[in-house]
Enzyme design. Sequence first.
Site, PDB file in Angstrom:
ATOM      1  N   GLU A 206       0.829  -1.209   0.000  1.00  0.00           N
ATOM      2  CA  GLU A 206       0.000   0.000   0.000  1.00  0.00           C
ATOM      3  C   GLU A 206       0.862   1.257   0.000  1.00  0.00           C
ATOM      4  OE1 GLU A 206      -2.601  -0.580   3.401  1.00  0.00           O
ATOM      5  OE2 GLU A 206      -4.108  -1.525   2.131  1.00  0.00           O
ATOM      6  N   GLU A 286      -6.773  -7.937  -0.491  1.00  0.00           N
ATOM      7  CA  GLU A 286      -7.237  -7.885   0.901  1.00  0.00           C
ATOM      8  C   GLU A 286      -8.745  -7.670   0.872  1.00  0.00           C
ATOM      9  OE1 GLU A 286      -5.256  -5.019   3.386  1.00  0.00           O
ATOM     10  OE2 GLU A 286      -3.286  -5.959   3.123  1.00  0.00           O
TER      11      GLU A 286
END
Length: 674
Positions: A206, A286
Amino acid sequence: MVVATSSFVPYPGPAERLARKGLQALALLLAAGLLSAPFLQASPSARSFQLDYEHNCFRKDGAPFRYISGSIHYARVPRPAWRDRLLKMYLSGLSTVQVYVPWNYHETLPGVYDFTGNRDVEAFLDLTAELGLLVILRPGPYICAEWEMAGCRPAGVDAAASPCPASVPPAYLAAVDSWLHVLLPKIRPRLYQQGGNIISVQVENEYGSYYACDYGYLRHLLGSFRALLGSEVLLFTTDSAGAQELRCGTLQGLYATVDFGPGSNVTEAFGALRRVEPKGPLVNSEYYTGWLDYWGEAHASTSAAWVARGLEDMLQLGASINMYMFHGGTNFAYWSGADYKDQYKPVTTSYDYDAPLSEAGDPTEKLFAIRTVISKFQPLPVGPMPPATPKYAYGWVALRKYADLLDVLDVLCPSGPIQSQFPLTFEALKQAYGFMVYHTQLPWDVPDPATLGAPPHSICDRGYVMLQKEYQGTLERDGQTTLHVTGRGGDTLDILLENMGRISFGANTSDFKGLLGNLSLNSRPLSNWQIYPLAIDTAVQQGWPQAALPKSSSAGRVGPAFYTGTFETPGIAWDTFVKFPGWSKGLLWINGFNLGRYWSRRGPQQTLFVPGSVLHVGRPNNITVLELEEAPPSPLLLFLDQPLYNRTLGRSTMATEKVAQVPAQTFGDRWGPC
Ligand SMILES: *[C@@H]1O[C@H](CO)[C@@H](O)[C@H](O)[C@H]1NC(C)=O
Ligand SMILES: *[C@@H]1O[C@H](CO)[C@@H](O)[C@H](O)[C@H]1NC(C)=O
Ligand SMILES: *[C@@H]1O[C@H](CO)[C@@H](O)[C@H](O)[C@H]1NC(C)=O
Ligand SMILES: *[C@@H]1O[C@H](CO)[C@@H](O)[C@H](O)[C@H]1NC(C)=O
Ligand SMILES: *[C@@H]1O[C@H](CO)[C@@H](O)[C@H](O)[C@H]1NC(C)=O
């Protein structure tokens, strides 16, 4: 096939793998064709795992492939339970597990590495291979994961001075590279192409959410990963589906994937991915099955039906999915991280996450809902899901006070205090985690209540204040930062500072701990400090205080103190949950194992998970509690057979309106078998 290293087990057939590890019953089922092998062994030369841009899917050994995966963090699961949790993931129908490697869990001091016991990542990977699971590896170096400082090493403790992730300060990159040179050679022989079971490796994590947006940094990492893992392995990135995140977190040469939960619009999220990867497999790295808990907020809970429905929609699109988390586990010791949203928000000890496998590793209703969805897309392995393991309510255990913390500084800080005119941080004294005591004296008489206080954001994260050893109250980051005190010149003033976990997400990851500013009395800075970095865990692991001589403690006094007791297990050491009735906040060790923080006064977590593997049979189990504020007059613990939360907030039952069918054509014209 590349010659395997001595510690590495080459990839055998599923039946052979199971038989070798004593799972004969499963092996027989496999051999008899009663259990579907998760994948067949291809000849080594044919082993490939690649992107197929034409058919928008992966290709494994040349055949179209998509994965259904779940996250598990070996650092949050006691090693004796690894096999049990992985077997349950396999029996849920997952082909793959996704695994973070927390850098700070392994490189404990610069150049000092620990791969033993619970940190034996290679043993964990061996187990995944034995159980026939593929692996998606996420070695960071930044991992977020609500883990202390996102897996990075605290600045200052490390000469390479974080923050982490970073925009290329050379010293930081050198630290990253030396870590990757230790870790990735252990990984390379386990890559799918090399005969192992690791199908892909994530570069950074991320990164688009980090303000730096530094392609040079990502490019550097890409170069290091390629140099150490070879040219064939599939490397990828993961970002949230925002335009800015995808712009800053992706890089040519790294396949982009997104992450989003059941509350997101699947069309929009995968549409955002399509803008950076117009072709290739759709991947949600995710998919959130639940959520984390912060101290002082409700226990998160997400409806099983909602999670299952979103999963089905994505699988219908041919997407590859990783469920975060499939099994959350526990933030033992000091490994919980924190977030910063308007204020500092530390994460609880439990990382149950309302995941399909509970904190104690038991199948939940959510697991069965997910397994039913998976069965619509691929055959489930034959074999019963093991039932919940028995838990035992050992009942009430009486503790007694051993000593006030200030009376045992000689044991907890054997090298004595550091003198400093003004306060120093944990980082400056190379104390990464836990506690330090700041000691000084009142410089003048204070007959009328005076304000003892610190500038904003300088108590990191909690300060327990004692005057003449009497507890006065607690100062707290983003909370109460002043107290009123009276006393005489020369009276002792001690502040026990607690690190509640470093921030693991967002722009500000360099989160220094301790007293970051001057403590002042009526705005006049106090000086002449003696600072004690405390090695509590070292002492407790060596058998203290049970093995030490009894102390005569001041029984009625409140404030930071140690309590001890014992209990015995009847025959078998079952898992259990311990409640702290009337206690305030502190830490628990059993037989030297640090089970993490309790904070009954704040909740929502009211019990700590005690895995049976830390308990002994046939001899007393030694309990040590460090209570920081106030223990009840008769200090008792209560061992229960289930966890307790004092507030739970359900997320969404309006599942059906929220998730709509997405036409398969939306993301490319040919789906083929993916
Ligand atoms: C849990 O209970 C404690 C004590 O009653 C209370 O102070 C705290 O606010 C509660 N926590 C939550 C998250 O509701
Ligand atoms: C972020 O870091 C900057 C600089 O270190 C600091 O001034 C600021 O207060 C921090 N913000 C938060 C929210 O912690
Ligand atoms: C503490 O006070 C002293 C003297 O006023 C000052 O020199 C020093 O910078 C202060 N320290 C911090 C961290 O503010
Ligand atoms: C518990 O403490 C006793 C001393 O009271 C010690 O002899 C024993 O070895 C300890 N047991 C464990 C499991 O640490
Ligand atoms: C999801 O987003 C698409 C495109 O913006 C929109 O057409 C659709 O109505 C949205 N679905 C839901 C359930 O909100």
